[in-house]
Design a protein around this motif. Structure first.
Motif, PDB file in Angstrom:
ATOM      1  N   ALA A 124     -82.678  94.898-108.018  1.00  0.00           N
ATOM      2  CA  ALA A 124     -84.075  94.909-108.437  1.00  0.00           C
ATOM      3  C   ALA A 124     -84.218  94.088-109.706  1.00  0.00           C
ATOM      4  CB  ALA A 124     -84.564  96.343-108.660  1.00  0.00           C
TER       5      ALA A 124
ATOM      6  N   THR B 186     -89.806  91.837-101.816  1.00  0.00           N
ATOM      7  CA  THR B 186     -88.357  91.868-101.642  1.00  0.00           C
ATOM      8  C   THR B 186     -87.938  90.546-101.019  1.00  0.00           C
ATOM      9  OG1 THR B 186     -88.245  94.269-101.405  1.00  0.00           O
ATOM     10  CG2 THR B 186     -86.419  92.995-100.493  1.00  0.00           C
TER      11      THR B 186
ATOM     12  N   GLY C  39     -81.122  92.533-100.004  1.00  0.00           N
ATOM     13  CA  GLY C  39     -82.366  92.117-100.622  1.00  0.00           C
ATOM     14  C   GLY C  39     -82.419  92.359-102.118  1.00  0.00           C
ATOM     15  N   THR C  40     -83.308  91.628-102.769  1.00  0.00           N
ATOM     16  CA  THR C  40     -83.630  91.830-104.183  1.00  0.00           C
ATOM     17  C   THR C  40     -85.112  92.161-104.267  1.00  0.00           C
ATOM     18  OG1 THR C  40     -81.937  90.328-105.044  1.00  0.00           O
ATOM     19  CG2 THR C  40     -83.860  90.748-106.441  1.00  0.00           C
ATOM     20  N   ARG C  41     -85.388  93.296-104.899  1.00  0.00           N
ATOM     21  CA  ARG C  41     -86.782  93.726-105.040  1.00  0.00           C
ATOM     22  C   ARG C  41     -87.324  93.191-106.358  1.00  0.00           C
ATOM     23  NH1 ARG C  41     -85.591  98.408-104.603  1.00  0.00           N
ATOM     24  NH2 ARG C  41     -85.823  99.212-106.712  1.00  0.00           N
TER      25      ARG C  41
END
Lengths: 111, 115
Positions: A10, A85, A104-106
């Motif tokens: 994140a 995301t 994933g990267t939020r």
């Protein structure tokens, strides 16, 4: 075994604060690396495909780059509407094997 | 301009019940996929199909069956639902040869809760 690792999990940015998202991969023969954007409650939306080390693609405030081991998604002067995301995926260069996704990267961009 | 359509969008099942998720694409794509997405796990491939009448196992196939009787449709079945199958399910489709540009088109997702 093909693996895709995205970091950070994140990321919280102020509007206008540029940063990069990382996607490191191990795959036996890379056919392509893909970036997708996913909004809450929606399916992934295609952003870029990269095929070989050194390649770069740009779209508005986003720029994707590729090396032999990783890809970066650079976000320049982000806006709140860039909050989503971001998913990275790889495809192996043998047959028509499906994509293998990272977690994933939020990204949150605060006004 | 439908693309990939999934039905139903939301469903609550009791443990042991069966159901089928339907995916339809109008792009004449050869390949179709079913993924599940869980918090912290990313998208994981359940089953896929490389053409009408074909199916293949993905990363997490146990507890699911699929059928591709028509080129435009890909069905995902749960014969005896379990709480571990609570997830968001995404269908996707792609051209036979992935050359450049956009590759895989995703549906909007189906939210399944098993109680």
């Amino acid at each position: 075994e093909d693996q895709v690792t995205q970091s950070p999990e994140a990321l919280r940015l102020q509007e206008g604060e540029s940063s990069s998202l990382n996607c490191s991969y191990t795959v036996s023969g890379l056919r392509g690396l893909f970036w997708y954007r996913q909004d809450p409650g929606k399916g992934p939306e295609f952003l870029f495909t990269l095929y070989s080390a050194g390649e770069e693609k740009e779209k508005e405030r986003l720029k994707a780059t590729l090396t032999k081991k990783e890809s970066f998604l650079h976000i320049t002067a982000p806006k709140p509407e860039d909050s989503a995301t971001y998913l990275c995926a790889v495809m192996r260069n043998s047959g028509n094997t499906p994509l293998v996704f990272g977690k994933g990267t939020r990204l949150s961009v605060i006004a | 301009n439908a693309g990939v359509t999934q039905t139903p969008k939301f469903r609550v099942l009791k443990t042991g019940q069966s159901m089928t998720l339907l995916c339809a694409q109008d792009m004449n794509h050869e390949y179709m996929y079913w993924y599940r997405q869980d918090p912290g796990m990313g998208l994981r491939l359940i089953h896929y199909s490389v053409g009408e009448g074909t199916t293949a196992k993905g990363e997490v196939p146990d507890g699911y069956n699929v059928s591709r009787l028509k080129k435009q449709n890909f069905l995902l079945g749960l014969e005896s639902a379990a709480p571990s199958q609570t997830s968001v399910y995404f269908c996707a489709s792609s051209r036979q040869r992935i050359i450049s540009g956009n590759t895989i088109y995703f549906g909007e997702g189906s939210w399944l809760t098993v109680v």
